[in-house]
Scaffold this active site. Sequence first.
Site, PDB file in Angstrom:
ATOM      1  N   GLU A  49       0.833  -1.211   0.000  1.00 52.02           N
ATOM      2  CA  GLU A  49       0.000   0.000   0.000  1.00 52.02           C
ATOM      3  C   GLU A  49       0.868   1.262   0.000  1.00 52.02           C
ATOM      4  OE1 GLU A  49      -3.063  -0.076  -0.543  1.00 52.02           O
ATOM      5  OE2 GLU A  49      -3.661  -2.101   0.037  1.00 52.02           O
ATOM      6  N   ASN A  53       1.356   3.946  -3.090  1.00 54.49           N
ATOM      7  CA  ASN A  53       1.036   5.369  -2.925  1.00 54.49           C
ATOM      8  C   ASN A  53       2.166   6.262  -3.424  1.00 54.49           C
ATOM      9  OD1 ASN A  53      -1.494   4.939  -1.921  1.00 54.49           O
ATOM     10  ND2 ASN A  53      -0.975   5.352   0.216  1.00 54.49           N
ATOM     11  N   ARG A 107      -8.923   3.636  -7.887  1.00 55.44           N
ATOM     12  CA  ARG A 107      -8.432   3.595  -6.519  1.00 55.44           C
ATOM     13  C   ARG A 107      -9.627   3.635  -5.578  1.00 55.44           C
ATOM     14  NH1 ARG A 107      -4.298   2.253  -8.351  1.00 55.44           N
ATOM     15  NH2 ARG A 107      -4.468   0.992  -6.528  1.00 55.44           N
TER      16      ARG A 107
END
Lengths: 149, 107
Positions: A49, A53, A107
Amino acid sequence: MNNIINEMSVNFLSKSCNESFARTVVAAFVSQMDPTIDEISDIKTAVSEAVTNSIVHAYKSGIGVIYISAKMYDNGKVIIKIRDKGCGIEDVEQAMQPLFTTGGSDRSGLGFAVMQSFMDKIKVSSKVGKGTSVTLERHIICRSRANGC
Amino acid sequence: MGVNISEDFEGVVAALEGDIDHHTARDMRELIDSYVSKVAPKMLKIDFGKIQFMDSSGIGLIMGRYKLMCSLKGELKVINIPKRIEKMVKLSGLTKLGIFNYCSKTT
Ligand SMILES: Nc1ncnc2c1ncn2[C@@H]1O[C@H](COP(=O)(O)OP(=O)(O)OP(=O)(O)O)[C@@H](O)[C@H]1O
Ligand SMILES: [Mg+2]
């Protein structure tokens, strides 16, 4: 006090093909602490994650460097830091709200929520135009001498 | 690795394999969408049985295909969710859509 028993760091370009490299290399490092399959899977997910990002948001208009460092402690704790020198986050509190996203239809805005619930602790510090650093902490349950008990 | 698309009596079945992250989801999405847009099935089943790892990109993949099937007036089912990714599916809050089918009988 808690002593560091091992540490590592790795830098790589913000190319999406490195997402799997990043979580795998952290998992390999943490494996020294004899974690359960669930613990490894949680850590891999959280790292994925944070790295995603940096790739998708921080360096959205180009390629930059992502820095990961990890430290393990003799009390079974592991601390992983994922850092970028990308665009930064204007309002960290808002960014961490579940479902908040600036990323468009693909997303889900769940990245921070996943990091929060899959790890024991998360700390995010960010400066607009300077970059973002995400610190993840997880305690590995003591099962053998490999994780220091 | 990737996507294996076939058809059964209900519609289209997309069997996914390997890891789902932002990198791999792109190809999976493109393959599924181009096939589904062509045949406009009443039912799309995405089979997660061979998924080893998934981050929130997998949730984005499901949400996007759900919207696509809605726009085609069809239905989406996500089948054979392995135990190892149940935690992610539950956290997403998507379970209330009632489109999931799990491998383990305990849920
Ligand atoms: N490293 C970063 N640099 C700049 N902005 C970031 C960074 N990390 C997160 N953000 C911002 O925080 C928002 C929320 O991030 P989060 O990971 O929770 O959701 P997402 O990435 O948008 O969606 P998902 O992770 O579900 O695919 C992002 O949309 C982005 O605006
Ligand atoms: Mg994210």
